[in-house]
Design a protein around this motif. Structure first.
Motif, PDB file in Angstrom:
ATOM      1  N   GLY A  22       0.814  -1.211   0.000  1.00  0.00           N
ATOM      2  CA  GLY A  22       0.000   0.000   0.000  1.00  0.00           C
ATOM      3  C   GLY A  22       0.846   1.259   0.000  1.00  0.00           C
ATOM      4  N   ALA A  29      -3.583   2.005  -3.707  1.00  0.00           N
ATOM      5  CA  ALA A  29      -4.281   2.217  -2.445  1.00  0.00           C
ATOM      6  C   ALA A  29      -5.538   3.045  -2.644  1.00  0.00           C
ATOM      7  N   VAL A 205      -3.891  -2.612   1.757  1.00  0.00           N
ATOM      8  CA  VAL A 205      -3.546  -1.694   0.672  1.00  0.00           C
ATOM      9  C   VAL A 205      -4.485  -0.496   0.682  1.00  0.00           C
ATOM     10  N   SER A 206      -5.783  -0.740   0.856  1.00  0.00           N
ATOM     11  CA  SER A 206      -6.764   0.347   0.788  1.00  0.00           C
ATOM     12  C   SER A 206      -6.628   1.334   1.934  1.00  0.00           C
ATOM     13  N   ASP A 209      -4.073   4.464   1.911  1.00  0.00           N
ATOM     14  CA  ASP A 209      -4.303   5.632   1.061  1.00  0.00           C
ATOM     15  C   ASP A 209      -4.013   6.921   1.837  1.00  0.00           C
TER      16      ASP A 209
END
Length: 309
Positions: A22, A29, A205-206, A209
């Motif tokens: 990420g 992301a 990963v998200s 951000d």
């Protein structure tokens, strides 16, 4: 299927890579961010599918132990955290999110992590579900009493929403368990663990951000927050395990694991702009110990789990 089995057998190590992916791929992301909510629901369903129903039934009968564990998770640990933060004179920008984190319920993914590090997920699942229902009625008042923050979590509406979410996941998990059968689930455990790992990678990963931008502009603050997140997670896991020495080993380790892996997301969503950007930075970097510590602590948890009290 072979890839999922491979990921499942190396789940702890693969998880540790998620947050770094990420950070390394910020555009990915941003794209993955809308997948946060559905990913959590699917992970909970997988954890419920993998949890043996008879084990959950035996666990639920230890009402006294779990009541003490709930008091520990939702009242005692935030009070301990508050005392520690005051003693260390931690700045409010960091102290506030750490206090919120310490009073939040265990992560939805704690049962998945329990399975990955070799624990029985039943106790972790039960603690996560009950504390998630209860915490909206406790944490806002506790925060107001300790530091004067006033946040309305709309406890009734949130409880209904959580109930529908958990009930839906439980229904799907029950259907899957009946369709596949206990024997198949046991044989395909590595595949289900692989699915859980993929989902946790998507989540990791998200949630990264925006962290890359913080790291570029203010690396010292990011490193401070990462260090605080690791210290909080390791400290509460250690203390939680020691405090619950009197119960059976699986419950003891489940409380320890739950103590150091908390779900701030529900509070953050409700608080919105009432909290500063530093709180959201801590929420993001708190994922580092969630994903990295299992690979480091797995041998310890497995060794302790194999022992009898």
């Amino acid at each position: 299927m072979r890839l999922l089995q491979y990921l499942g057998r190396r789940a702890a190590l693969v998880m540790a890579l998620g947050v770094f992916i990420g950070l390394a791929l910020p555009d990915l992301a941003a794209v993955a961010k809308p997948l946060l909510s559905p990913t959590v629901l699917i992970m909970l369903t997988v954890a419920m599918t993998r949890t043996d129903a008879s084990s959950l039934g035996r666990t639920s009968r230890r009402a006294g132990t779990h009541l003490v564990a709930l008091l520990w998770l939702l009242i005692v640990t935030p009070c301990l955290m508050y005392a520690t933060l005051v003693f260390l004179d931690v700045p409010p920008e960091l102290a506030t999110p750490m206090l919120i984190w310490s009073g939040s319920p265990p992560l939805v993914t704690v049962p998945v992590i329990a399975l990955i590090i070799g624990l029985n997920s039943a106790a972790a699942l039960l603690l996560m579900v009950v504390s998630t229902f209860v915490f909206p009625f406790i944490l806002p008042g506790l925060l107001f009493w300790l530091i004067g923050i006033e946040v309305d979590l709309s406890a009734g509406a949130l409880t209904v929403k959580l109930a529908l979410m958990i009930a839906g996941c439980a229904l799907v998990a029950t259907i899957v368990r009946r369709k596949l059968g206990t024997e198949v689930l046991r044989e395909k455990a590595a595949i289900f663990d692989g699915i859980a790992v993929v989902l946790m990678l998507v989540f990791a990963v998200s949630v990264m951000d925006g962290v890359r931008d913080w790291l570029v502009t203010d690396p010292a603050t990011v490193m401070l927050y990462v260090g605080a997140a690791f210290a909080g997670s390791l400290g509460l896991q250690l203390i939680g395990g020691l405090v619950f020495f009197w119960t059976d080993r699986q419950n003891q380790l489940s409380v320890a694991l739950s103590s150091g892996n908390r779900n701030m997301a529900l509070f953050m969503a409700a608080a919105g702009s009432a909290l500063g950007p530093e709180a959201f930075l801590f929420f993001a970097v708190a994922q580092f110990p969630i994903y990295i510590l299992p690979v480091m602590l797995k041998p310890i948890y497995q060794k302790l789990s194999a022992q009898t009290v």
